[in-house]
Scaffold this active site. Structure first.
Site, PDB file in Angstrom:
ATOM      1  N   VAL A  41       0.850  -1.206   0.000  1.00 12.77           N
ATOM      2  CA  VAL A  41       0.000   0.000   0.000  1.00 12.77           C
ATOM      3  C   VAL A  41       0.873   1.239   0.000  1.00 12.77           C
ATOM      4  CG1 VAL A  41      -1.624   1.339   1.376  1.00 12.77           C
ATOM      5  CG2 VAL A  41      -1.955  -1.104   1.112  1.00 12.77           C
ATOM      6  N   ILE A  80       3.041   1.655  -3.445  1.00 13.96           N
ATOM      7  CA  ILE A  80       2.358   1.975  -4.710  1.00 13.96           C
ATOM      8  C   ILE A  80       1.973   3.449  -4.686  1.00 13.96           C
ATOM      9  CG2 ILE A  80       0.303   1.539  -6.091  1.00 13.96           C
ATOM     10  CD1 ILE A  80       0.488  -1.363  -4.909  1.00 13.96           C
ATOM     11  N   ASP A 113       0.292  38.025 -33.386  1.00 14.77           N
ATOM     12  CA  ASP A 113      -0.308  39.137 -34.127  1.00 14.77           C
ATOM     13  C   ASP A 113       0.298  40.421 -33.612  1.00 14.77           C
ATOM     14  OD1 ASP A 113      -2.046  37.605 -35.528  1.00 14.77           O
ATOM     15  OD2 ASP A 113      -3.726  37.847 -34.147  1.00 14.77           O
ATOM     16  N   ASP A 154      -7.349  35.838 -33.781  1.00 11.37           N
ATOM     17  CA  ASP A 154      -8.618  36.273 -33.207  1.00 11.37           C
ATOM     18  C   ASP A 154      -9.816  36.038 -34.127  1.00 11.37           C
ATOM     19  OD1 ASP A 154      -7.858  38.158 -35.024  1.00 11.37           O
ATOM     20  OD2 ASP A 154      -7.556  39.769 -33.573  1.00 11.37           O
ATOM     21  N   ASP A 177      -8.524  32.557 -38.643  1.00  7.92           N
ATOM     22  CA  ASP A 177      -7.325  32.176 -37.898  1.00  7.92           C
ATOM     23  C   ASP A 177      -7.471  30.779 -37.306  1.00  7.92           C
ATOM     24  OD1 ASP A 177      -6.058  34.574 -38.329  1.00  7.92           O
ATOM     25  OD2 ASP A 177      -6.828  35.516 -36.507  1.00  7.92           O
ATOM     26  N   GLU A 183      11.519   3.086   1.425  1.00  7.97           N
ATOM     27  CA  GLU A 183      10.709   2.217   2.300  1.00  7.97           C
ATOM     28  C   GLU A 183      10.885   0.742   1.912  1.00  7.97           C
ATOM     29  OE1 GLU A 183       6.822   3.940   1.715  1.00  7.97           O
ATOM     30  OE2 GLU A 183       7.666   5.879   2.305  1.00  7.97           O
ATOM     31  N   ASN A 186       3.313   6.516   4.860  1.00  2.00           N
ATOM     32  CA  ASN A 186       2.639   6.698   3.571  1.00  2.00           C
ATOM     33  C   ASN A 186       1.644   7.847   3.640  1.00  2.00           C
ATOM     34  OD1 ASN A 186       1.816   5.992   0.915  1.00  2.00           O
ATOM     35  ND2 ASN A 186      -0.005   5.046   1.800  1.00  2.00           N
ATOM     36  N   THR A 211       4.126  11.450   5.917  1.00  3.12           N
ATOM     37  CA  THR A 211       5.393  11.930   5.368  1.00  3.12           C
ATOM     38  C   THR A 211       5.362  12.009   3.849  1.00  3.12           C
ATOM     39  OG1 THR A 211       6.250  10.524   7.109  1.00  3.12           O
ATOM     40  CG2 THR A 211       7.860  11.701   5.767  1.00  3.12           C
ATOM     41  N   ASP A 212       4.693  11.062   3.211  1.00  2.00           N
ATOM     42  CA  ASP A 212       4.641  11.087   1.741  1.00  2.00           C
ATOM     43  C   ASP A 212       3.605  12.086   1.239  1.00  2.00           C
ATOM     44  OD1 ASP A 212       6.426   9.135   1.937  1.00  2.00           O
ATOM     45  OD2 ASP A 212       5.235   7.547   1.001  1.00  2.00           O
TER      46      ASP A 212
HETATM   47  P1  ATP Z   1      -2.821  42.015 -36.889  1.00  2.00           P
HETATM   48  O1  ATP Z   1      -2.955  40.920 -37.893  1.00  2.00           O
HETATM   49  O2  ATP Z   1      -1.488  42.227 -36.371  1.00  2.00           O
HETATM   50  O3  ATP Z   1      -3.869  42.001 -35.837  1.00  2.00           O
HETATM   51  P2  ATP Z   1      -4.087  44.096 -38.405  1.00  2.00           P
HETATM   52  O4  ATP Z   1      -5.163  44.408 -37.458  1.00  2.00           O
HETATM   53  O5  ATP Z   1      -3.410  45.253 -39.024  1.00  2.00           O
HETATM   54  O6  ATP Z   1      -2.941  43.327 -37.774  1.00  2.00           O
HETATM   55  P3  ATP Z   1      -5.981  43.180 -40.243  1.00  2.00           P
HETATM   56  O7  ATP Z   1      -7.075  43.360 -39.254  1.00  2.00           O
HETATM   57  O8  ATP Z   1      -5.973  41.992 -41.110  1.00  2.00           O
HETATM   58  O9  ATP Z   1      -4.621  43.153 -39.539  1.00  2.00           O
HETATM   59  O10 ATP Z   1      -5.938  44.499 -41.109  1.00  2.00           O
HETATM   60  C1  ATP Z   1      -5.191  44.580 -42.297  1.00  2.00           C
HETATM   61  C2  ATP Z   1      -5.286  45.961 -42.882  1.00  2.00           C
HETATM   62  O11 ATP Z   1      -6.641  46.229 -43.213  1.00  2.00           O
HETATM   63  C3  ATP Z   1      -4.880  47.078 -41.940  1.00  2.00           C
HETATM   64  O12 ATP Z   1      -3.514  47.373 -42.040  1.00  2.00           O
HETATM   65  C4  ATP Z   1      -5.725  48.234 -42.396  1.00  2.00           C
HETATM   66  O13 ATP Z   1      -5.082  48.951 -43.431  1.00  2.00           O
HETATM   67  C5  ATP Z   1      -6.963  47.574 -42.965  1.00  2.00           C
HETATM   68  N1  ATP Z   1      -8.057  47.621 -41.991  1.00  2.00           N
HETATM   69  C6  ATP Z   1      -8.006  47.231 -40.699  1.00  2.00           C
HETATM   70  N2  ATP Z   1      -9.191  47.394 -40.108  1.00  2.00           N
HETATM   71  C7  ATP Z   1     -10.021  47.896 -41.042  1.00  2.00           C
HETATM   72  C8  ATP Z   1     -11.397  48.260 -41.047  1.00  2.00           C
HETATM   73  N3  ATP Z   1     -12.168  48.159 -39.969  1.00  2.00           N
HETATM   74  N4  ATP Z   1     -11.922  48.736 -42.193  1.00  2.00           N
HETATM   75  C9  ATP Z   1     -11.172  48.847 -43.297  1.00  2.00           C
HETATM   76  N5  ATP Z   1      -9.893  48.507 -43.351  1.00  2.00           N
HETATM   77  C10 ATP Z   1      -9.293  48.036 -42.241  1.00  2.00           C
END
Ligand code: ATP
Length: 910
Positions: free
Chosen positions: A282, A285, A329, A646, A650, A715, A740, A743-744
């Protein structure tokens, strides 16, 4: 009640049924009442494991059952004290095991709840984010790309809204959603195009809808039983330890059998040997190992939550310590995502804008001259488009500050910070969103997506209609055929294009994020069906540049990564020059490091990319689809990759990465669900903190594995050596069980929460294929365990030699030495190098565990009524000195040895 066919009812009627207005939604009070009436919006959960079953599971262990039977026999033979004490110890053991497992179970549950989804609803006229379980029928829900639909919803608005319903219909092609009423009653779910169903995913566009069914009344609820699956939460290490546990059981049993048979052969009483053997089995283990591993993981995961990292998949805790690359990002993770427009370029002119953050107070300057934007035609149009082609809101919050309680306004953005910066910019020129939207009515929206890098709206004023577009300027430029220059619309020739490109480069070189603006007049009544039609033949107006400062703590975190042998890579949709400027500021990009953009990547063959990938530190203007390729290339070069993201697109890369990371604030539900780690503050530094914790947790698991197994080896060997040498039993069964339990048990748990070693982020990442016993752990367990066994038996033998008739005294000495040796050895387990490398007072739980074990030892030796039960006699000062000195031998011998070898090594190096 028969179920309503919601798709056949006009949405206006549904709004009436629920007494809801499209602008204001439900009131909070009414929502609370409806929640009481309809219950939580959740599917019935599979039964959670009950505390009672966790408790009874403790007794299911085979060896514990054998022990109970043995106790029963000793009870029947009249050995009542023995029987009662053993039962008490077994129950105590079960309680300890129960507390461990129950706590682990609870923390896992709490983790699941933390990562629970949210929904965006309009209540009291305000858009707010609430836990999805609190959504009620009648709630107005806003839908965006990447959202998981929280309940069954009848749609009221749809802007290019596409929903992927495979969870419900099996059809993986997203369905385009409409708002028109459908008259056919009996339609399959896939054809109910004005409905959105719980659990399905928005893959494109935006929308608004009213909740019609929640919880088990939803379509998903109907098939809930089919989809309920228990998620596997075991980590690879837990699985490996379980296998190891099985091997150890066989080994312990075999050794115990040898001990028992040798004892009997040497003339020991068969019954006494049987009981001793069972107790030894016991004790030997390591049945507590899996529970302590879970506790160490769960407590570590809770520490991570405090540092803003939420673990969704337990196995990733182990992988974190192996990460060799973090792909991050830029916007919002490395930078603050607090945008402010500081520059505008329009028709060859540079304009500066003053002001900070989202405060709509600021001026426009051309050189040193202040200008009035509302009098400048092109500039006014640019600002208007920035405000109209926009889904964010500027919110004013009044705060009373200072001694005089002066009222001060604080401005916040609801929605995308890039768009927030444009609303603030417009407001600085007195172009307020609410007012402009009264004049220009939005007819259609083609939402932003990070592959197209653009957004456009069709707006209408009296008899005027136009498409207003904003987006990445270099991409937008290719969609334009004319440009406003000196107040006139002229053809966009190559030489003018080059001018614009220079302006873009110049802004980007200053680390400014830039955005271009364009428009196109439409004939009244002209209908635009696709973004492709909307975003062509445009007239370019100008560019804005906005600052997005790096987060303060990121530079430090990147340095930490360098020391920890982890490469940081920036992946961004932003312009290459902007990305490079920020990467240089943050020291991500070394002088010899490469930057590539999406186009370069597209043109590269797989082999070419694989050869280059080690030298690339920045990926700019990439689309989410590229991320998957980057993960795969890094992985095939042997890297363990952490990847952030995000958006919906992605998700594949997040899933493919060894550690998929999503953003708690800006992340979509889809990204969160694909990830194994959520950053609740979207911050890069949190990833590094999580890696540090991950390394610490793994170290701690190794620490208590080492402690528990070395103790067990000690032990078993004590008994084994004694039987081989034909000595009497050095420890009685109750003493073995006590060791057991006390202490363990306690110190092992305390090791599970040991603070990390200072140099934890100065080491290279652990090899993911590494065995738990690697880096000398196996040797440490056997060597320390061997010495513990040897000195325990040595003290037993010496005491017996002094007074051969007093076996109880010799057994008490052996018992005390074994406990002391383990309690000193526990401090050795805290360091991979030696006991002298850690401050023994750092871990107060460990001190407490060791002190209480010592007190309990003194208790069973000196409290008279306990002496017959534990077969002890009081020890004198000389005995204690012998016990302590002997107990320190296994730890000190190796510690001092290490000091000498290290000194010799450093002398040789010098
Ligand atoms: P990351 O990928 O680092 O988050 P990011 O936010 O710049 O960067 P995206 O969101 O893909 O990447 O945006 C790419 C490009 O699109 C930006 O550099 C900008 O010029 C344009 N952009 C970003 N947001 C908008 C928006 N709401 N409307 C129109 N164009 C946009």
């Amino acid at each position: 009640m028969t179920k309503q066919k919601w798709h056949t009812i006009p949405y206006e009627m549904i709004l009436d049924v629920f007494h809801v207005k499209k602008e204001t939604g439900l009131s909070t009070k009414r929502a609370e009442k409806l929640l009481e009436e309809h219950g939580l919006n959740q599917l019935q959960q599979a039964e959670a494991i009950s505390p009672l079953s966790i408790f009874f599971n403790q007794f299911k262990d085979f060896m514990v059952l054998v022990l109970l039977v043995a106790t029963l026999i000793s009870g029947l033979l009249g050995e009542y004290t023995d029987a009662i004490t053993i039962i008490a110890i077994v129950i105590l053991n079960a309680i300890l095991g129960f507390i461990q497992e129950f706590r682990a179970e609870k923390s896992l549950q709490a983790l699941k709840e933390m990562a629970a989804p949210h929904a965006k609803v309009i209540r009291d006229g305000v858009l707010q984010t609430i836990p999805a379980v609190e959504v009620v029928p009648g709630d107005l829900v806003q839908l965006e790309t990447g959202d998981r639909i929280p309940a069954d919803i009848r749609l009221i608005e749809s802007n290019e809204l596409y929903i992927e319903e495979s969870a419900l219909t099996g059809e993986s092609v997203p369905v385009s959603k409409k708002i028109e009423t459908i008259t056919f009653e009996d339609l399959p779910l896939g054809d109910q195009k004005n409905m959105a169903f719980m659990g399905t995913l928005v893959t494109r566009g935006t929308g608004l809808g009213i909740v019609v069914e929640t919880g088990m009344n939803t379509e998903m609820g109907k098939i809930a039983d089919l989809i309920q699956s228990t998620e596997e939460v075991e980590t690879p290490l837990q699985r490996r330890l379980e296998q190891l546990g099985k091997i150890l059981i066989v080994l312990s049993l075999a050794l115990t059998a040898v001990v028992v048979m040798t004892g009997i052969w040497h003339g020991q009483n068969a019954y006494a040997m049987f009981l001793a053997g069972v107790s030894l089995a016991v004790a030997a283990i390591p049945e507590g190992l899996p529970a302590i591993v879970t506790i160490a993981l769960a407590l570590g995961v809770q520490r991570m939550i405090k540092r803003k990292a939420i673990v969704r998949k337990l196995p990733s805790v182990e992988t974190l310590g192996c990460a060799t690359v973090i792909c991050s990002d830029k916007t919002g993770t490395l930078t603050q995502n607090k945008m402010t427009v500081t520059e505008i370029w329009i028709g060859g002119q540079d304009i500066q804008v003053t002001g900070t953050g989202y405060d709509p107070n600021g001026e426009f300057y051309q050189g040193s001259y202040s200008i009035k934007p509302d009098r400048e035609g092109a500039l006014k149009r640019l600002l208007e488009i920035g405000v109209l082609c926009n889904n964010a809101h500027l919110v004013e919050q009044k705060e009373k500050k200072g001694l005089l309680k002066k009222e001060k306004s604080n401005y916040m953005v609801q929605g995308d910070p890039t768009e927030g910066a444009l609303i603030t910019l417009g407001a600085k020129a007195n172009l307020w969103k609410e007012e402009l939207e009264q004049i220009w009515q939005r007819k259609k929206e083609f939402p932003f997506d990070s592959t197209r890098k653009m957004m456009s709206v069709v707006v209408q004023k009296h008899h005027q209609q136009m498409v207003a577009v904003k987006g990445a300027p270099d991409v937008l430029l290719d969609r334009c055929s004319t440009i406003i220059w000196d107040g006139k619309v002229i053809p966009l020739t190559q030489s003018i294009k080059n001018h614009v490109k220079q302006a873009i480069e110049s802004m980007a070189g200053k680390a400014l994020r830039n955005l271009g603006f364009a428009y196109k007049d439409l004939k009244m009544g002209e209908n635009i069906f696709s973004e492709d039609l909307a975003e062509r033949n445009l007239t370019f107006i100008g560019i804005v540049g906005m600052i997005d400062p790096p987060r303060n703590e990121v530079k430090q975190a990147i340095q930490t990564c360098k020391r920890a042998g982890i490469k940081t890579i920036m992946i961004t949709g932003d312009h290459q020059t902007t990305a490079m400027a920020i990467a240089k500021q943050l020291q991500i990009l070394p002088p010899s490091g490469l930057t590539v953009n999406g186009q370069d990547l597209y043109n590269m063959s797989n082999t070419e990319f694989m050869n280059k990938v080690e030298d690339i530190y920045v990926y700019a203007r990439v689309s989410p689809e590229h991320k998957l390729r980057i993960v795969k290339a890094l992985q095939s070069n042997g890297h363990v990759v952490a990847m952030t993201g995000d958006g919906v697109n992605d998700a594949p890369a997040i899933k493919a990465a060894d550690i998929g990371i999503s953003m708690g604030i800006t992340g979509t539900d889809v990204a969160k669900e694909a990830s194994s780690l959520i950053l609740s503050d979207d911050n890069f530094a949190t990833i590094v903190a999580a890696i540090e914790e991950g390394r610490g947790i793994y170290d701690n698991i190794r620490k208590f594995i080492r402690y528990l197994l070395a103790s067990n080896v000690g032990e078993i060997l004590t008994m084994f050596f004694a039987m081989m040498l034909a000595l009497p039993l050095p420890l009685v069964p109750i003493q073995i069980l006590w060791v057991n339990l006390v202490t363990d048990g306690l110190p092992a748990i305390a090791l599970g929460v040991d603070p990390a070693e200072k140099n934890i982020m100065n080491r290279s990442p652990r090899d993911s294929r590494e065995n738990v016993f690697a880096r000398g752990l196996g040797w440490k367990i056997i060597s320390r365990g061997f010495l513990i066994g040897l000195i325990t038996l040595g003290v037993f033998w010496i005491t017996l030699q002094q007074n051969p008739s007093d076996l109880t005294k010799a057994q008490t000495m052996a018992f005390a030495t074994l406990v002391m040796a383990q309690l000193i050895h526990v401090f050795d387990c805290r360091s991979d190098i030696s006991v002298f490398h850690r401050n023994p007072f750092e871990n107060k739980y460990l001190l407490l565990a060791v002190l209480s074990s010592l007190l309990l030892l003194i208790g069973v030796i000196y409290i008279e009524p306990l002496q017959p039960i534990f077969r002890t006699v009081p020890l004198n000062l000389f005995d204690w000195i012998l016990v302590t000195v002997a107990g320190a031998v296994p730890t000190l011998a190796f510690g001092i040895g290490k000091l000498f070898t290290r000194q010799a090594f450093s002398l040789r190096k010098a």
